[in-house]
Design a protein around this motif. Structure first.
Motif, mmCIF file in Angstrom:
data_model
loop_
_atom_site.group_PDB
_atom_site.id
_atom_site.type_symbol
_atom_site.label_atom_id
_atom_site.label_comp_id
_atom_site.label_asym_id
_atom_site.label_seq_id
_atom_site.Cartn_x
_atom_site.Cartn_y
_atom_site.Cartn_z
ATOM 1 N N TRP A 1 0.780 -1.220 0.000
ATOM 2 C CA TRP A 1 0.000 0.000 0.000
ATOM 3 C C TRP A 1 0.822 1.286 0.000
ATOM 4 O O TRP A 1 0.263 2.384 -0.012
ATOM 5 C CB TRP A 1 -0.976 0.043 1.161
ATOM 6 C CG TRP A 1 -2.056 -0.984 1.137
ATOM 7 C CD1 TRP A 1 -2.329 -1.907 0.161
ATOM 8 C CD2 TRP A 1 -3.048 -1.196 2.144
ATOM 9 N NE1 TRP A 1 -3.405 -2.676 0.495
ATOM 10 C CE2 TRP A 1 -3.870 -2.265 1.721
ATOM 11 C CE3 TRP A 1 -3.303 -0.595 3.359
ATOM 12 C CZ2 TRP A 1 -4.931 -2.720 2.477
ATOM 13 C CZ3 TRP A 1 -4.361 -1.051 4.113
ATOM 14 C CH2 TRP A 1 -5.175 -2.122 3.666
ATOM 15 N N THR A 2 2.150 1.214 0.006
ATOM 16 C CA THR A 2 2.967 2.428 0.040
ATOM 17 C C THR A 2 2.617 3.360 -1.112
ATOM 18 O O THR A 2 2.545 4.576 -0.934
ATOM 19 C CB THR A 2 4.464 2.069 0.021
ATOM 20 O OG1 THR A 2 4.768 1.349 1.230
ATOM 21 C CG2 THR A 2 5.340 3.294 -0.047
ATOM 22 N N ASP A 3 2.368 2.792 -2.285
ATOM 23 C CA ASP A 3 2.096 3.622 -3.467
ATOM 24 C C ASP A 3 0.704 4.243 -3.476
ATOM 25 O O ASP A 3 0.430 5.132 -4.275
ATOM 26 C CB ASP A 3 2.334 2.829 -4.748
ATOM 27 C CG ASP A 3 1.480 1.583 -4.840
ATOM 28 O OD1 ASP A 3 1.016 1.077 -3.794
ATOM 29 O OD2 ASP A 3 1.255 1.104 -5.960
ATOM 30 N N THR A 4 -0.187 3.796 -2.589
ATOM 31 C CA THR A 4 -1.551 4.345 -2.543
ATOM 32 C C THR A 4 -1.852 5.041 -1.214
ATOM 33 O O THR A 4 -3.002 5.344 -0.926
ATOM 34 C CB THR A 4 -2.599 3.233 -2.775
ATOM 35 O OG1 THR A 4 -2.437 2.220 -1.765
ATOM 36 C CG2 THR A 4 -2.480 2.626 -4.170
ATOM 37 N N THR A 5 -0.815 5.285 -0.411
ATOM 38 C CA THR A 5 -1.020 5.842 0.929
ATOM 39 C C THR A 5 -0.306 7.172 1.096
ATOM 40 O O THR A 5 0.858 7.321 0.725
ATOM 41 C CB THR A 5 -0.521 4.854 2.009
ATOM 42 O OG1 THR A 5 -1.220 3.616 1.865
ATOM 43 C CG2 THR A 5 -0.739 5.398 3.408
ATOM 44 N N THR A 6 -1.031 8.119 1.693
ATOM 45 C CA THR A 6 -0.476 9.415 2.085
ATOM 46 C C THR A 6 -0.633 9.529 3.594
ATOM 47 O O THR A 6 -1.692 9.188 4.139
ATOM 48 C CB THR A 6 -1.238 10.573 1.400
ATOM 49 O OG1 THR A 6 -1.149 10.398 -0.013
ATOM 50 C CG2 THR A 6 -0.689 11.920 1.801
ATOM 51 N N VAL A 7 0.399 10.008 4.264
ATOM 52 C CA VAL A 7 0.345 10.226 5.710
ATOM 53 C C VAL A 7 0.278 11.723 5.968
ATOM 54 O O VAL A 7 1.048 12.498 5.397
ATOM 55 C CB VAL A 7 1.580 9.611 6.415
ATOM 56 C CG1 VAL A 7 1.522 9.872 7.921
ATOM 57 C CG2 VAL A 7 1.682 8.116 6.128
ATOM 58 N N VAL A 8 -0.675 12.123 6.812
ATOM 59 C CA VAL A 8 -0.859 13.522 7.193
ATOM 60 C C VAL A 8 -0.747 13.607 8.711
ATOM 61 O O VAL A 8 -1.313 12.769 9.427
ATOM 62 C CB VAL A 8 -2.235 14.050 6.716
ATOM 63 C CG1 VAL A 8 -2.509 15.443 7.250
ATOM 64 C CG2 VAL A 8 -2.312 14.029 5.200
ATOM 65 N N SER A 9 -0.036 14.613 9.198
ATOM 66 C CA SER A 9 0.124 14.777 10.647
ATOM 67 C C SER A 9 -1.217 15.113 11.292
ATOM 68 O O SER A 9 -2.122 15.657 10.655
ATOM 69 C CB SER A 9 1.138 15.884 10.945
ATOM 70 O OG SER A 9 0.589 17.154 10.629
ATOM 71 N N ARG A 10 -1.310 14.832 12.572
ATOM 72 C CA ARG A 10 -2.536 15.129 13.305
ATOM 73 C C ARG A 10 -2.818 16.633 13.295
ATOM 74 O O ARG A 10 -3.960 17.057 13.184
ATOM 75 C CB ARG A 10 -2.442 14.592 14.731
ATOM 76 C CG ARG A 10 -2.380 13.063 14.774
ATOM 77 C CD ARG A 10 -2.247 12.517 16.180
ATOM 78 N NE ARG A 10 -3.469 12.511 16.937
ATOM 79 C CZ ARG A 10 -4.539 11.759 16.709
ATOM 80 N NH1 ARG A 10 -4.555 10.959 15.674
ATOM 81 N NH2 ARG A 10 -5.594 11.807 17.485
ATOM 82 N N ALA A 11 -1.769 17.443 13.394
ATOM 83 C CA ALA A 11 -1.953 18.897 13.417
ATOM 84 C C ALA A 11 -2.522 19.421 12.100
ATOM 85 O O ALA A 11 -3.262 20.404 12.089
ATOM 86 C CB ALA A 11 -0.631 19.589 13.729
ATOM 87 N N ALA A 12 -2.197 18.776 10.998
ATOM 88 C CA ALA A 12 -2.657 19.226 9.673
ATOM 89 C C ALA A 12 -3.935 18.536 9.215
ATOM 90 O O ALA A 12 -4.503 18.896 8.180
ATOM 91 C CB ALA A 12 -1.556 18.989 8.643
ATOM 92 N N ALA A 13 -4.413 17.561 9.982
ATOM 93 C CA ALA A 13 -5.511 16.698 9.530
ATOM 94 C C ALA A 13 -6.810 17.440 9.252
ATOM 95 O O ALA A 13 -7.437 17.234 8.213
ATOM 96 C CB ALA A 13 -5.750 15.583 10.540
#
Length: 193
Positions: free
Chosen positions: A100-112
């Motif tokens: 799933w690395t190619d289909t996953t974006t991680v967003v910080s809690r502060a920016a969510a």
């Protein structure tokens, strides 16, 4: 405008998971799986917290090709593998060779919150939350959830993690019985002041 929809199973007495964090105490039957597949077909983003992402990433990617699983679970796996995933976390790092690395974006809690508010304004299918109890309660408090689709499992757990962490006003928009299941769907719209 896209809808942010939380879909989860809860016990009759309002628990998201049983004592000791045991989510398997809930009756996740074929109707539960079929409804999750139905929701995934209307979505183009799967929104997850860290714990649920790690659990799903460790289980779902290979189910599609595993004959030990039924066709609905294999479909869920194929849909999960293809859908864009958005993980809200300050600690998840994506390994280059992990599923799933190619289909996953991680967003910080502060920016969510800002990220999700913008995402909801864009074109596309539903934004779907499975599991992710801490995340969806935070999103409810931030007025970002449009609907809750709660599968009410035919079990009273007597303890565990309560589904809700704060008071919420909800409006019932649908109920549904599932053929051959004692679970039922209660679908709510979040009522905002």
């Amino acid at each position: 405008m896209r809808k942010l929809i939380v879909t989860n199973i809860v016990s009759l007495d309002g628990y998201f998971e049983g004592p000791g964090g045991n989510v398997m105490a809930l009756p996740m039957d074929g109707a539960f799986d079929s409804y999750n597949a139905e929701r995934l077909r209307t979505a183009d983003t799967l929104l997850l917290g860290r714990r649920t992402f790690e659990m799903f990433q460790g289980f779902w990617p290979t189910v599609a090709e595993n004959p030990a699983f039924g066709p609905v679970q294999q479909e869920i796996s194929r849909l999960d593998n293809a859908i864009d995933k958005l993980v809200i976390s300050d600690s998840v790092t994506l390994a280059p060779t992990a599923a799933w690395t190619d289909t996953t974006t991680v967003v910080s809690r502060a920016a969510a919150h800002a990220h999700l508010a913008d995402l909801k304004q864009s074109d596309g299918g539903d934004i779907l939350v499975f599991g992710s109890h801490t995340l969806w309660n935070d999103l409810l408090a931030a007025d970002l959830v449009d609907e809750l689709h709660l599968i009410v499992g035919a079990v009273a757990l007597g303890g565990g993690t309560p589904a809700f962490t704060a008071a919420n006003s909800l409006r019932l928009i649908e109920t549904r019985r599932f053929e051959g299941s004692d679970n039922h769907l209660a679908r709510y719209a979040k009522v905002y002041a």
